[in-house]
Design an enzyme around this catalytic site. Structure first.
Site, short mmCIF file in Angstrom:
data_model
loop_
_atom_site.label_atom_id
_atom_site.label_comp_id
_atom_site.label_asym_id
_atom_site.label_seq_id
_atom_site.Cartn_x
_atom_site.Cartn_y
_atom_site.Cartn_z
N LYS A 1 -25.89 -7.24 3.63
CA LYS A 1 -24.47 -7.63 3.63
C LYS A 1 -24.18 -8.17 2.23
O LYS A 1 -24.59 -9.28 1.88
CB LYS A 1 -24.20 -8.69 4.70
CG LYS A 1 -22.74 -9.09 4.78
CD LYS A 1 -22.50 -10.10 5.90
CE LYS A 1 -21.03 -10.29 6.20
NZ LYS A 1 -20.18 -10.50 5.05
N GLU B 1 -18.46 -2.09 -0.75
CA GLU B 1 -18.31 -3.47 -1.20
C GLU B 1 -18.49 -3.45 -2.72
O GLU B 1 -19.47 -2.89 -3.23
CB GLU B 1 -19.39 -4.34 -0.53
CG GLU B 1 -19.25 -5.82 -0.77
CD GLU B 1 -18.26 -6.53 0.18
OE1 GLU B 1 -17.52 -5.85 0.94
OE2 GLU B 1 -18.21 -7.76 0.12
N LYS C 1 -22.80 -9.12 12.34
CA LYS C 1 -23.18 -9.69 11.04
C LYS C 1 -24.08 -10.87 11.29
O LYS C 1 -23.89 -11.63 12.24
CB LYS C 1 -21.95 -10.08 10.23
CG LYS C 1 -20.93 -10.93 10.95
CD LYS C 1 -19.72 -11.24 10.06
CE LYS C 1 -18.60 -11.88 10.85
NZ LYS C 1 -17.47 -12.33 10.09
N GLU D 1 -28.39 -3.32 7.45
CA GLU D 1 -28.05 -3.10 6.03
C GLU D 1 -27.85 -4.44 5.36
O GLU D 1 -27.46 -5.42 6.01
CB GLU D 1 -26.72 -2.33 5.94
CG GLU D 1 -26.83 -0.87 6.21
CD GLU D 1 -25.47 -0.16 6.13
OE1 GLU D 1 -24.44 -0.83 5.88
OE2 GLU D 1 -25.46 1.06 6.32
P1 ATP Z 1 -13.77 -11.99 8.76
O1 ATP Z 1 -13.75 -13.30 8.03
O2 ATP Z 1 -12.44 -11.58 9.27
O3 ATP Z 1 -14.88 -11.88 9.74
P2 ATP Z 1 -14.70 -11.04 6.38
O4 ATP Z 1 -13.89 -10.29 5.40
O5 ATP Z 1 -15.01 -12.45 6.08
O6 ATP Z 1 -14.06 -10.89 7.73
P3 ATP Z 1 -17.19 -10.57 7.49
O7 ATP Z 1 -16.82 -10.24 8.91
O8 ATP Z 1 -17.78 -11.87 7.17
O9 ATP Z 1 -15.96 -10.25 6.58
O10 ATP Z 1 -18.19 -9.44 7.08
C1 ATP Z 1 -17.82 -8.15 6.97
C2 ATP Z 1 -17.58 -7.87 5.51
O11 ATP Z 1 -18.82 -7.77 4.83
C3 ATP Z 1 -16.92 -6.54 5.30
O12 ATP Z 1 -15.52 -6.71 5.40
C4 ATP Z 1 -17.39 -6.13 3.93
O13 ATP Z 1 -16.46 -6.58 2.97
C5 ATP Z 1 -18.67 -6.90 3.72
N1 ATP Z 1 -19.89 -6.08 3.66
C6 ATP Z 1 -20.90 -6.27 2.79
N2 ATP Z 1 -21.90 -5.41 2.99
C7 ATP Z 1 -21.53 -4.62 4.02
C8 ATP Z 1 -22.16 -3.53 4.70
N3 ATP Z 1 -23.37 -3.09 4.38
N4 ATP Z 1 -21.48 -2.96 5.74
C9 ATP Z 1 -20.25 -3.41 6.09
N5 ATP Z 1 -19.61 -4.44 5.48
C10 ATP Z 1 -20.25 -5.04 4.46
#
Ligand code: ATP
Length: 623
Positions: A279, A333, A456, A277
């Site tokens: 991000k 999101e 991710k 998906e």
């Molecule tokens: P961390 O820094 O603790 O890893 P983060 O908040 O920076 O967490 P990431 O792990 O970088 O987040 O990525 C996950 C985040 O991406 C989710 O918390 C969500 O906010 C965002 N996101 C965007 N698109 C999607 C998607 N399709 N599915 C799930 N999450 C998504």
């Protein structure tokens, strides 16, 4: 029986825990305390657990003490007659305001000795302090704090009364330890007691099962106000019936593991169906519709952000397939949206939206919500269904509206070239990269977990160290030359949840724009403290100005190196050296993260090991 639990018992327990290095022993000490309370005064269990966690209530209720160091110093002056100056000198010398309260206590002179404090009384007073408003609120708070100090019967009570108010108990009592102790206490105390004849193994299994039920319940319904009474009232086995995913109570979100390349994804998910998906680069938003028609938005931290998004709330009825949809929880999101160009805008634009009291008509930054998961629908939690079923329910029951509410764009092909093309397309479409998720096996929504079923792949990880880091700004040096008047070089730290300390990891000086420098300086000026906190692992020469831990920045770096100077993860990869970041670069402020949610020392060590190829980025031994 039913006598209010004296605060002295809790403070003395804290004192013992502070000296105890072993986590298992700490768990046992807390569990023993909770067992006595469950047995003798069950109504004090909830305030006691809150005081152990140093919290006032669930995160989504947002109660805050609003007590800074200066208020505590004034209260200490009023209670002891000592001057502000001498108290401040002591704080600087001892590095801990709690110790100063403990050592000042003997100087208190009172004619009428107030009643000793109780656990419930302390908790109620903390709530009162948080609720005080109005012109005279500062004085009212000072008085409440002072009255507490005067009522303390021992220096240990004074120390922990003041530490609770300063926001840090500093005894290494993490949330997970308290939940484990609670699980043990419930299993070991009637009515759900263990038979004496049970063997050691059976006893351990019962304890583990109880802990798992308590922790799962707390993840699904992160409210001690609900969990603790339920534990006291119902048999343990029935807890999932009372404490489960419920609209109106935010769920702790599932998080993803970083990966560095498509090859790692394919080897990780070999033999499992998965989907990719987009991000999206915005802010996590959990959208709830309750049975009574109330709609709410919660952040990644379970904060109630409904007031920030009246436009999202106004759309709730339009996105439902029909009137049969009465309640739901959507994981989404929220992304800034350029309505004229019909395209996404970067996170930086969204971050300029006001946090509170936004009028729907006055909104200048439009937001499109991208729904990627469904956790609850019409009275039934669905987080335990596999993702393919949750996704189907999501698409069947909601209606996309361009620029307002859309489904996360997905692609189910598992071919390397297709994934590469989809990644490229996601970047062109202004996203950060891809989220890759298992579809049918090992594909439940793992509440509050950084799960290996979600990976991710950010375009800019492909070089660098695999992920960005979220670091706390704890110090700075004053700028010189052109930068006089603003801070020039910032000292950053990661967080070690085991020791509850902030550990220095690098300095950041280059690459910040003039505007950023001005804005950061004005925010940080409000956080200046006289000396580094006792719980900073740092070298005093690292900075000339020190800050309370508050601001979290997302940082990208080229690599990690072993450092004799910095303290991050010391002892984890090298016996007496820490880890530092090379070529750190500021990406953005993480307003949605508290300092305690910053990158942990353990993660820093993990990233270092990955870089040294000592460990595969995604382990293979799980399925
Ligand atoms: P961390 O820094 O603790 O890893 P983060 O908040 O920076 O967490 P990431 O792990 O970088 O987040 O990525 C996950 C985040 O991406 C989710 O918390 C969500 O906010 C965002 N996101 C965007 N698109 C999607 C998607 N399709 N599915 C799930 N999450 C998504």
């Amino acid at each position: 029986m039913n006598e209010p639990v004296p605060y002295s018992i809790l403070a003395e327990t804290f004192e013992i825990i502070e000296q105890e290095p072993k986590r298992l022993k700490i768990t046992e000490i807390v569990s023993d305390l909770l067992r006595s309370i469950i047995y003798l005064t069950p109504e004090d269990l909830l305030p006691c657990v809150y005081l152990c966690l140093n919290k006032l209530g669930p995160a989504y209720e947002g109660a805050e003490l609003g007590v800074g160091e200066s208020l505590l110093v004034k209260a200490m002056r009023d209670a002891t007659g000592r001057s502000i100056k001498t108290i401040q000198e002591d704080i600087e010398a001892l590095g801990d305001i709690g110790l100063v309260a403990a050592s000042s206590r003997g100087r208190q002179k009172t004619l009428l000795r107030p009643k000793p404090m109780t656990v419930r009384g302390v908790y109620e007073t903390l709530k009162k302090i948080a609720a005080v408003t109005g012109n005279t609120s500062t004085q009212k708070k000072v008085d409440l704090i002072k009255n507490g100090l005067v009522a303390c019967r021992s220096s240990c009570e004074a120390k922990f009364w003041i530490r609770s108010l300063s926001g840090k108990l500093r005894i290494g009592l993490a949330e997970q330890t308290v939940l484990t102790s609670l699980g043990h206490a419930i299993a070991l105390t009637p009515p759900a007691h263990l038979d004496a004849e049970d063997g050691a193994r059976a006893k351990q299994e019962t304890l583990d099962r109880s802990v798992s039920l308590v922790k799962t319940a707390f993840c699904e319904m992160p409210s001690l106000d609900k969990l603790v009474p339920a534990l006291l009232e119902h048999p343990l086995e029935d807890i999932p019936l009372y404490c489960t995913v419920t609209p109106g109570i935010p769920v702790k979100p599932m998080l993803a593991h970083p990966t560095k390349c498509i090859r790692q994804i394919l080897s990780r998910f070999e033999g499992h169906a998965f989907t990719c998906e987009y991000k999206y680069d915005g802010e996590r938003a959990q959208l709830h519709l309750c049975e009574d028609g109330t709609a709410k938005v919660y952040s990644r931290n379970q904060e109630d952000t409904t007031q920030k998004f009246p436009d999202i709330i106004a759309r709730v009825n339009k996105i439902k397939k029909d009137e049969t949809i009465r309640s739901f929880i959507l994981d989404c999101e929220a992304v800034a949206w350029d309505a004229s160009k019909r395209e996404l805008l970067p996170f930086q634009v969204l971050s300029t939206r006001k946090r509170k009291e936004v009028e729907a008509q006055a909104i200048s930054i439009h937001v499109c919500v991208f729904a990627f998961d469904l956790l609850y629908l019409n009275g039934t939690p669905c987080h335990r269904l596999p993702f393919c079923d949750r996704r189907m329910l999501l698409k069947e029951n909601f209606i996309p509206l361009e620029g307002q509410f859309q489904f996360a764009k997905g692609m189910d092909s598992q071919d390397t070239e297709d994934i590469q093309d989809f990644l490229d397309q996601s970047i062109k479409d202004k996203c950060e990269g891809l989220m890759i998720k298992t579809l049918s096996s090992h594909a439940t929504y793992e509440i509050s977990k950084r799960s290996r079923n979600w990976l991710k792949l950010k375009a800019d990880y492909l070089e660098g160290i695999g992920d960005t880091l979220d670091l706390v700004v704890i110090g700075a040096t004053k700028g010189q030359g052109k930068r006089t008047g603003v801070y020039g070089n910032f000292l950053l730290a990661c967080y070690n949840p085991t020791s509850e300390q902030y550990e220095t990891i690098c300095k950041l000086g280059t690459g910040l724009s003039e505007e950023n420098l001005d804005a950061f300086t004005s925010t940080l000026q409000g956080l200046v403290i006289k000396a580094p906190k006792g719980y900073y692992k740092c070298d005093r020469a690292d900075a000339t100005v020190w800050f309370s831990p508050s601001v979290v920045w997302e940082i990208k770096a080229s690599d990690l190196s072993i450092s004799p100077k910095y303290q991050a993860a010391k002892g984890l990869v090298h016996p007496n050296k820490g880890i530092s970041l090379r070529f750190p670069r500021f990406l953005r402020i993480r307003e949605d993260k508290t300092p305690e949610e910053a990158t942990t020392s353990q993660s820093v060590a993990h990233f270092y090991n990955l870089q040294q190829n000592k460990q595969e980025l995604v382990e293979h031994d799980e399925y």
